[in-house]
Design a protein around this motif. Structure first.
Motif, PDB file in Angstrom:
ATOM      1  N   VAL A  74     -28.599 -32.054   8.462  1.00 49.95           N
ATOM      2  CA  VAL A  74     -28.320 -30.781   7.780  1.00 49.95           C
ATOM      3  C   VAL A  74     -29.355 -29.718   8.150  1.00 49.95           C
ATOM      4  CG1 VAL A  74     -28.064 -29.660   5.519  1.00 49.95           C
ATOM      5  CG2 VAL A  74     -27.079 -31.922   5.910  1.00 49.95           C
ATOM      6  N   HIS A  75     -30.637 -30.023   7.914  1.00 54.45           N
ATOM      7  CA  HIS A  75     -31.698 -29.086   8.328  1.00 54.45           C
ATOM      8  C   HIS A  75     -32.763 -29.852   9.120  1.00 54.45           C
ATOM      9  CE1 HIS A  75     -29.997 -25.880   6.081  1.00 54.45           C
ATOM     10  NE2 HIS A  75     -30.236 -26.393   4.899  1.00 54.45           N
ATOM     11  N   PRO A  76     -32.398 -30.388  10.289  1.00 49.38           N
ATOM     12  CA  PRO A  76     -33.381 -31.189  11.042  1.00 49.38           C
ATOM     13  C   PRO A  76     -34.588 -30.374  11.499  1.00 49.38           C
ATOM     14  CG  PRO A  76     -31.425 -30.773  12.371  1.00 49.38           C
ATOM     15  CD  PRO A  76     -31.114 -30.274  10.999  1.00 49.38           C
ATOM     16  N   ALA A  77     -34.359 -29.090  11.814  1.00 47.40           N
ATOM     17  CA  ALA A  77     -35.466 -28.271  12.322  1.00 47.40           C
ATOM     18  C   ALA A  77     -36.551 -28.081  11.259  1.00 47.40           C
ATOM     19  CB  ALA A  77     -34.939 -26.917  12.796  1.00 47.40           C
ATOM     20  N   ALA A  78     -36.154 -28.116   9.961  1.00 41.94           N
ATOM     21  CA  ALA A  78     -37.153 -27.951   8.890  1.00 41.94           C
ATOM     22  C   ALA A  78     -38.182 -29.075   8.970  1.00 41.94           C
ATOM     23  CB  ALA A  78     -36.472 -27.948   7.524  1.00 41.94           C
ATOM     24  N   LEU A  79     -37.699 -30.302   9.223  1.00 41.81           N
ATOM     25  CA  LEU A  79     -38.616 -31.444   9.329  1.00 41.81           C
ATOM     26  C   LEU A  79     -39.438 -31.365  10.615  1.00 41.81           C
ATOM     27  CD1 LEU A  79     -39.740 -34.168   8.434  1.00 41.81           C
ATOM     28  CD2 LEU A  79     -37.771 -35.270   9.499  1.00 41.81           C
ATOM     29  N   VAL A  80     -38.774 -30.979  11.716  1.00 45.10           N
ATOM     30  CA  VAL A  80     -39.483 -30.902  13.007  1.00 45.10           C
ATOM     31  C   VAL A  80     -40.635 -29.887  12.909  1.00 45.10           C
ATOM     32  CG1 VAL A  80     -39.239 -30.186  15.422  1.00 45.10           C
ATOM     33  CG2 VAL A  80     -37.514 -31.659  14.387  1.00 45.10           C
ATOM     34  N   VAL A  81     -40.365 -28.726  12.309  1.00 47.90           N
ATOM     35  CA  VAL A  81     -41.417 -27.698  12.186  1.00 47.90           C
ATOM     36  C   VAL A  81     -42.532 -28.216  11.279  1.00 47.90           C
ATOM     37  CG1 VAL A  81     -41.947 -25.378  11.340  1.00 47.90           C
ATOM     38  CG2 VAL A  81     -39.870 -25.770  12.672  1.00 47.90           C
ATOM     39  N   LEU A  82     -42.154 -28.857  10.169  1.00 50.06           N
ATOM     40  CA  LEU A  82     -43.174 -29.397   9.253  1.00 50.06           C
ATOM     41  C   LEU A  82     -44.090 -30.380   9.995  1.00 50.06           C
ATOM     42  CD1 LEU A  82     -44.255 -29.715   6.305  1.00 50.06           C
ATOM     43  CD2 LEU A  82     -42.619 -31.573   6.014  1.00 50.06           C
ATOM     44  N   LEU A  83     -43.488 -31.253  10.801  1.00 54.24           N
ATOM     45  CA  LEU A  83     -44.294 -32.242  11.541  1.00 54.24           C
ATOM     46  C   LEU A  83     -45.178 -31.561  12.591  1.00 54.24           C
ATOM     47  CD1 LEU A  83     -41.678 -35.125  12.005  1.00 54.24           C
ATOM     48  CD2 LEU A  83     -43.572 -35.032  10.379  1.00 54.24           C
ATOM     49  N   ALA A  84     -44.646 -30.511  13.223  1.00 52.82           N
ATOM     50  CA  ALA A  84     -45.447 -29.789  14.234  1.00 52.82           C
ATOM     51  C   ALA A  84     -46.644 -29.108  13.569  1.00 52.82           C
ATOM     52  CB  ALA A  84     -44.569 -28.758  14.951  1.00 52.82           C
ATOM     53  N   VAL A  85     -46.416 -28.534  12.388  1.00 53.30           N
ATOM     54  CA  VAL A  85     -47.509 -27.857  11.663  1.00 53.30           C
ATOM     55  C   VAL A  85     -48.563 -28.887  11.242  1.00 53.30           C
ATOM     56  CG1 VAL A  85     -48.089 -26.529   9.601  1.00 53.30           C
ATOM     57  CG2 VAL A  85     -46.013 -25.991  10.864  1.00 53.30           C
ATOM     58  N   ILE A  86     -48.091 -30.047  10.783  1.00 55.61           N
ATOM     59  CA  ILE A  86     -49.023 -31.108  10.380  1.00 55.61           C
ATOM     60  C   ILE A  86     -49.859 -31.556  11.585  1.00 55.61           C
ATOM     61  CG2 ILE A  86     -49.123 -33.544   9.650  1.00 55.61           C
ATOM     62  CD1 ILE A  86     -46.864 -32.913   7.671  1.00 55.61           C
ATOM     63  N   ALA A  87     -49.199 -31.703  12.745  1.00 54.38           N
ATOM     64  CA  ALA A  87     -49.923 -32.150  13.955  1.00 54.38           C
ATOM     65  C   ALA A  87     -51.010 -31.141  14.324  1.00 54.38           C
ATOM     66  CB  ALA A  87     -48.931 -32.317  15.108  1.00 54.38           C
ATOM     67  N   VAL A  88     -50.685 -29.833  14.246  1.00 56.76           N
ATOM     68  CA  VAL A  88     -51.674 -28.796  14.564  1.00 56.76           C
ATOM     69  C   VAL A  88     -52.874 -28.913  13.616  1.00 56.76           C
ATOM     70  CG1 VAL A  88     -52.114 -26.305  14.563  1.00 56.76           C
ATOM     71  CG2 VAL A  88     -49.984 -27.175  15.527  1.00 56.76           C
ATOM     72  N   SER A  89     -52.585 -29.126  12.323  1.00 55.17           N
ATOM     73  CA  SER A  89     -53.665 -29.138  11.320  1.00 55.17           C
ATOM     74  C   SER A  89     -54.542 -30.383  11.419  1.00 55.17           C
ATOM     75  CB  SER A  89     -53.073 -29.058   9.909  1.00 55.17           C
ATOM     76  OG  SER A  89     -52.146 -28.026   9.858  1.00 55.17           O
ATOM     77  N   VAL A  90     -53.917 -31.504  11.743  1.00 51.36           N
ATOM     78  CA  VAL A  90     -54.692 -32.749  11.831  1.00 51.36           C
ATOM     79  C   VAL A  90     -55.638 -32.699  13.036  1.00 51.36           C
ATOM     80  CG1 VAL A  90     -54.447 -35.213  12.352  1.00 51.36           C
ATOM     81  CG2 VAL A  90     -53.036 -34.180  10.581  1.00 51.36           C
ATOM     82  N   LEU A  91     -55.251 -31.935  14.062  1.00 50.62           N
ATOM     83  CA  LEU A  91     -56.086 -31.882  15.268  1.00 50.62           C
ATOM     84  C   LEU A  91     -57.015 -30.656  15.298  1.00 50.62           C
ATOM     85  CD1 LEU A  91     -53.341 -32.949  17.824  1.00 50.62           C
ATOM     86  CD2 LEU A  91     -55.295 -34.314  17.080  1.00 50.62           C
ATOM     87  N   LEU A  92     -56.516 -29.513  14.806  1.00 46.99           N
ATOM     88  CA  LEU A  92     -57.245 -28.257  15.017  1.00 46.99           C
ATOM     89  C   LEU A  92     -57.471 -27.470  13.724  1.00 46.99           C
ATOM     90  CD1 LEU A  92     -55.165 -27.236  18.155  1.00 46.99           C
ATOM     91  CD2 LEU A  92     -57.495 -28.114  18.202  1.00 46.99           C
ATOM     92  N   LYS A  93     -57.852 -28.171  12.680  1.00 47.35           N
ATOM     93  CA  LYS A  93     -58.099 -27.526  11.379  1.00 47.35           C
ATOM     94  C   LYS A  93     -56.852 -26.739  10.931  1.00 47.35           C
ATOM     95  CE  LYS A  93     -61.574 -27.275   9.447  1.00 47.35           C
ATOM     96  NZ  LYS A  93     -61.945 -28.117   8.286  1.00 47.35           N
ATOM     97  N   ARG A  94     -57.055 -25.783   9.994  1.00 47.36           N
ATOM     98  CA  ARG A  94     -55.889 -25.043   9.499  1.00 47.36           C
ATOM     99  C   ARG A  94     -55.544 -23.884  10.441  1.00 47.36           C
ATOM    100  NH1 ARG A  94     -57.305 -23.360   3.510  1.00 47.36           N
ATOM    101  NH2 ARG A  94     -55.424 -22.102   3.740  1.00 47.36           N
ATOM    102  N   SER A  95     -55.577 -24.151  11.741  1.00 46.61           N
ATOM    103  CA  SER A  95     -55.344 -23.047  12.685  1.00 46.61           C
ATOM    104  C   SER A  95     -53.921 -22.503  12.566  1.00 46.61           C
ATOM    105  CB  SER A  95     -55.626 -23.492  14.108  1.00 46.61           C
ATOM    106  OG  SER A  95     -55.022 -24.728  14.344  1.00 46.61           O
ATOM    107  N   PHE A  96     -52.986 -23.308  12.024  1.00 43.77           N
ATOM    108  CA  PHE A  96     -51.636 -22.767  11.804  1.00 43.77           C
ATOM    109  C   PHE A  96     -51.737 -21.503  10.943  1.00 43.77           C
ATOM    110  CE2 PHE A  96     -48.036 -22.300   8.935  1.00 43.77           C
ATOM    111  CZ  PHE A  96     -47.004 -22.137   9.840  1.00 43.77           C
ATOM    112  N   CYS A  97     -52.614 -21.547   9.906  1.00 47.12           N
ATOM    113  CA  CYS A  97     -52.727 -20.418   8.975  1.00 47.12           C
ATOM    114  C   CYS A  97     -53.191 -19.145   9.691  1.00 47.12           C
ATOM    115  CB  CYS A  97     -53.714 -20.744   7.855  1.00 47.12           C
ATOM    116  SG  CYS A  97     -53.262 -22.194   6.883  1.00 47.12           S
ATOM    117  N   SER A  98     -54.135 -19.269  10.597  1.00 45.19           N
ATOM    118  CA  SER A  98     -54.718 -18.056  11.185  1.00 45.19           C
ATOM    119  C   SER A  98     -54.143 -17.693  12.555  1.00 45.19           C
ATOM    120  CB  SER A  98     -56.236 -18.216  11.306  1.00 45.19           C
ATOM    121  OG  SER A  98     -56.534 -19.322  12.116  1.00 45.19           O
TER     122      SER A  98
END
Ligand code: SF4
Ligand code: SF4
Length: 331
Positions: A74-98
């Motif tokens: 139904v909304h697969p991209a919502a999960l894919v984006v969530l996982l991509a954001v999590i991957a960025v944060s686990v590796l590079l701090k909260r860089s998604f935010c900035s």
């Protein structure tokens, strides 16, 4: 010199993502209008990227994936984006935010304009800061507990296939198009406050930011200060939008660090302040910038290639849920 240029790159990346988000919003509006108008306006393909604005749906999908082993269509991209954001944060701090989040891009513009007008940004009293900062953690705890713990697998499956979830994106669009009353006052209030204070929404209320803050503790890349090269000029403290005491830290481990690298760019001594991996290896600013973009965009591409991007909601469902009028002919 290269570290100074990083800020230009960061601003360009931020605005690139903001403009792309606007493009997604306008395209999705045209998609919805086609059904609302009973086919009077031309049909445009639904941009699946709008699901980036459905974090709750993404979290429910995560629970569904963990319990059933399959990603909902139904909304697969919502999960894919969530996982991509999590991957960025686990590796590079909260860089998604900035670097990527469009909300942060707008509030950063506000406090920079505020700085130009008033000659400074203000700081919330320390006692109030301590009182307000836990709010975002309480909000994310509420969502995580309600969805990941309390929600039974059966409820997850029925929520995912519900008409409510199918049109969650349409509801989100309507929410922003018809802003009034309390939500309008809330958003306007935060926008106004953003001219005086740096990122008040991100710092106090954003549950997404809170989730990334906790995960960012794991990041191997952090800003590190070399005592022997530091001249204690205080530029880093002045530049930090999160009011961190970089000048007296050895390694910036705080979950409030949003990985903007403004401190590194403002440091007059190149070796004094750098992003380093745990073992001491330096991550140059430009490499950090490239990694943020590659991990986020690459993560979404992996989802696409794996066939978990395009929503399988048929047009007839949109016809029924958005405008239950006579059927619209589609090629
Ligand atoms: S410590 Fe540096 S990278 Fe972290 S938020 Fe402050 S300025 Fe940005
Ligand atoms: S900006 Fe650089 S030199 Fe100045 S206090 Fe911070 S780390 Fe030290």
């Amino acid at each position: 010199m290269a570290e100074k240029k990083v800020q230009q790159v960061r601003i360009a990346v931020q605005w690139g993502f903001l403009l792309f988000s606007l493009y997604l919003g306008v395209t999705f509006y045209r998609f919805v209008q086609h059904f609302r108008s009973g086919g009077a306006t031309p049909f445009v393909e639904r941009p699946d990227g709008v699901e980036a604005f459905l974090p709750i749906s993404g979290l429910v999908s995560l629970k569904g994936w963990l319990t059933s082993g399959s990603i909902n269509p139904v909304h697969p991209a919502a999960l894919v984006v969530l996982l991509a954001v999590i991957a960025v944060s686990v590796l590079l701090k909260r860089s998604f935010c900035s670097w990527i989040c469009p909300v942060s891009t707008i509030t950063e513009l506000c406090w920079k304009v505020g700085h130009k007008i008033f000659g400074r940004n203000y700081r919330v009293w320390l006692w109030l800061d301590w009182l307000l900062r836990p709010i975002k953690y309480l909000l994310v705890l509420f969502f995580l507990f309600s969805i990941l713990v309390l929600m039974a697998p059966d409820s997850v499956a029925s929520f995912i296939l519900s008409d409510y979830n199918k049109t969650a994106d349409v509801k989100m669009l309507d929410f922003f198009l018809n802003l009034s009353g309390l939500p309008l006052a809330f958003i306007s209030g935060f926008l106004l406050l953003s001219f005086f204070f740096r990122n008040p929404f991100c710092r106090f209320f954003c549950p997404y930011g809170a989730l990334l803050a906790v995960l960012s503790r794991l990041a191997p890349a952090k800003v590190e200060r070399m005592q022997s090269a530091c001249i204690s000029c205080g530029n880093c403290n002045k530049a930090c939008p999160s009011h961190l005491d970089v000048m007296n830290a050895k390694r910036v481990c705080s979950e409030e660090c949003i990985g903007c690298l403004r401190c590194v760019s403002s440091c007059p001594k190149p070796e004094a302040l750098q992003v380093r991996l745990k073992g001491g290896k330096v991550v140059p600013g430009m490499v950090f910038a490239a990694l943020v973009v590659v991990i986020f965009v690459g993560g979404t591409l992996v989802g696409r290639v794996a066939g978990h991007w395009h929503s399988e909601i048929p047009k007839s469902d949109y016809q029924r849920l958005i405008n239950n009028g006579p059927p619209i002919e589609h090629p």
